[in-house]
Scaffold this active site. Structure first.
Site, PDB file in Angstrom:
ATOM      1  N   HIS A   8      24.173 -29.477  -1.222  1.00  0.00           N
ATOM      2  CA  HIS A   8      23.039 -28.572  -1.478  1.00  0.00           C
ATOM      3  C   HIS A   8      23.279 -27.679  -2.702  1.00  0.00           C
ATOM      4  O   HIS A   8      22.421 -26.859  -3.039  1.00  0.00           O
ATOM      5  CB  HIS A   8      22.769 -27.686  -0.259  1.00  0.00           C
ATOM      6  CG  HIS A   8      22.325 -28.454   0.949  1.00  0.00           C
ATOM      7  ND1 HIS A   8      21.271 -29.332   0.926  1.00  0.00           N
ATOM      8  CD2 HIS A   8      22.816 -28.485   2.230  1.00  0.00           C
ATOM      9  CE1 HIS A   8      21.117 -29.868   2.126  1.00  0.00           C
ATOM     10  NE2 HIS A   8      22.045 -29.378   2.939  1.00  0.00           N
ATOM     11  N   ASP A  14      23.711 -37.835   4.797  1.00  0.00           N
ATOM     12  CA  ASP A  14      23.656 -36.599   5.589  1.00  0.00           C
ATOM     13  C   ASP A  14      22.256 -36.442   6.206  1.00  0.00           C
ATOM     14  O   ASP A  14      21.267 -36.937   5.672  1.00  0.00           O
ATOM     15  CB  ASP A  14      23.960 -35.410   4.658  1.00  0.00           C
ATOM     16  CG  ASP A  14      24.147 -34.099   5.385  1.00  0.00           C
ATOM     17  OD1 ASP A  14      25.322 -33.702   5.572  1.00  0.00           O
ATOM     18  OD2 ASP A  14      23.144 -33.453   5.760  1.00  0.00           O
ATOM     19  N   HIS A  70      20.481 -33.901   6.135  1.00  0.00           N
ATOM     20  CA  HIS A  70      19.637 -33.130   5.222  1.00  0.00           C
ATOM     21  C   HIS A  70      19.590 -33.784   3.840  1.00  0.00           C
ATOM     22  O   HIS A  70      20.587 -34.362   3.389  1.00  0.00           O
ATOM     23  CB  HIS A  70      20.188 -31.701   5.071  1.00  0.00           C
ATOM     24  CG  HIS A  70      20.341 -30.979   6.374  1.00  0.00           C
ATOM     25  ND1 HIS A  70      21.533 -30.962   7.068  1.00  0.00           N
ATOM     26  CD2 HIS A  70      19.452 -30.270   7.102  1.00  0.00           C
ATOM     27  CE1 HIS A  70      21.363 -30.244   8.182  1.00  0.00           C
ATOM     28  NE2 HIS A  70      20.121 -29.818   8.223  1.00  0.00           N
ATOM     29  N   ASP A 123      25.913 -35.173  10.492  1.00  0.00           N
ATOM     30  CA  ASP A 123      24.954 -34.389  11.279  1.00  0.00           C
ATOM     31  C   ASP A 123      23.686 -35.163  11.625  1.00  0.00           C
ATOM     32  O   ASP A 123      22.801 -34.637  12.307  1.00  0.00           O
ATOM     33  CB  ASP A 123      24.617 -33.051  10.600  1.00  0.00           C
ATOM     34  CG  ASP A 123      24.395 -33.164   9.111  1.00  0.00           C
ATOM     35  OD1 ASP A 123      24.402 -34.290   8.580  1.00  0.00           O
ATOM     36  OD2 ASP A 123      24.211 -32.120   8.453  1.00  0.00           O
TER      37      ASP A 123
HETATM   38 ZN   LIG Z   1      23.484 -31.661   6.591  1.00  0.00          ZN
END
Ligand SMILES: [Zn+2]
Length: 342
Positions: free
Chosen positions: A158, A193, A195, A282
């Protein structure tokens, strides 16, 4: 397979976190490291300490302004009377018009996307060692290893060139990819991931030498909300070199593997010489973030499908939060990757 990790990565221990406005303990805890180390050992990895590669590989991705901010912001913040014990932003620019504030509060808002990445005295040091673990894994692959695992914590995907966000400060996957470009011409980054890898996408968005592909929970109702949609395809020379594959919430192994087929097809068409896998765990059905429903066995199948690309690969740890199966999920992925011939 070798696994790279340095003890200094444990020192960053963020406290603050807001979830839907409510203060909660920060989920990106040092304890993740113990679970992931156990998982890597169970997969037969030999753990090695990276060397200190200096700021060079980090500065190849992150701006000097941001690196200076990361180096000094904590001490500057603590000089503000009544300031919080960790650096947490409270105002952000809606857009950037070229001006750069002199104040610590203004710069925190400029360089931090959200409140999930509080900065303490130890943060920059831990983030550097995490990045050096990624560089060491890249060096191992450049030296001929078919694959290497970097236990990167804090995570990185991120983080943009000059912005922290979502538990991330330095973009370890991007740093590994750039390091691989020292002797290769094209590198693909595959982000699995939960996200969207918005920082990684942002860093390479106008470039054609790094293909970025991300599978993730559909951001229409999930972090990071403003990035990760299917129509984000790159810009300028990078147009067509970014592929987002958003998945419906709670998608399981089958839907994930189908999207992975599209990702593999695009990567094969790009004909890279090396691969960086941004390995978030995740997407697991039992992860506290609860966005997707990949099973422990599913991670092995995902890894086998990635290994079938037959590319030298740097596997970089991204997310994956405390739950009983966190270590098992890493073991499943790494053993699956080896079984797939990677
Ligand atoms: Zn994540």
């Amino acid at each position: 397979m070798k696994a790279f990790f340095a003890d200094e990565q444990r020192l960053h221990d963020p406290k603050a976190f807001l979830s839907s406005g409510a203060p909660l303990p920060n989920p990106e805890k040092p304890e993740r490291i113990e679970r992931l180390l156990a998982g890597a050992l169970a997969a037969g990895c030999a753990i090695e300490r990276p060397k200190n590669f200096g700021l060079g590989p980090i500065a190849a991705i992150h701006t000097p302004e941001y690196i200076e901010f990361m180096q000094h912001i904590y001490a500057r913040w603590r000089r503000i009377e009544g300031a919080s014990v960790e650096v947490i932003p409270n105002i952000h620019p809606l857009g950037r018009n070229g001006s750069y504030p002199a104040s610590a509060v203004g710069q925190a808002g400029y360089h931090m996307a959200d409140t999930a990445c509080p900065i303490s005295a130890e943060t920059f040091g831990s983030a550097c060692w995490s990045a050096w673990s990624a560089v060491a894994a890249a060096e191992d692959v450049l030296a001929g290893a078919p694959a290497a695992y970097a236990l990167c914590r804090p995570p990185g995907h991120h983080a943009f060139a000059d912005v922290a966000g979502g538990f991330c400060f330095l973009n370890n996957s991007a740093i590994a990819a750039q390091h691989l470009l020292g002797t290769t011409r094209r590198v693909a980054i595959l982000d699995v991931d939960l996200h969207h890898g918005n920082g990684t996408q942002g860093i390479f968005y106008a470039r054609s030498d790094v293909l970025t592909v991300s599978l993730h929970a559909d951001p229409v109702r999930f972090y990071p909300f403003f990035w990760g949609h299917a129509d984000e395809r790159g810009t300028e020379a990078g147009l067509g070199y970014n592929l987002n594959l958003p998945l419906a919430r709670k998608s399981g192994d089958q839907a994930f593997l189908e999207a992975l087929g599209a990702a593999r097809s695009r990567i094969e068409a790009f004909a890279p010489e090396a691969l960086v896998v941004a390995l978030g765990l995740d997407a697991f059905e039992g992860d506290p973030f609860g966005g997707l429903s990949v099973t422990t066995a599913g991670f092995a199948r995902i890894a086998e499908a990635i290994a079938a690309l037959r590319l030298p690969a740097v596997i970089v740890q991204e997310g994956g939060y405390l739950c009983d199966a966190l270590g098992d999920n890493l073991t499943s992925f790494l053993t699956g990757y080896a079984a797939g011939g990677g």
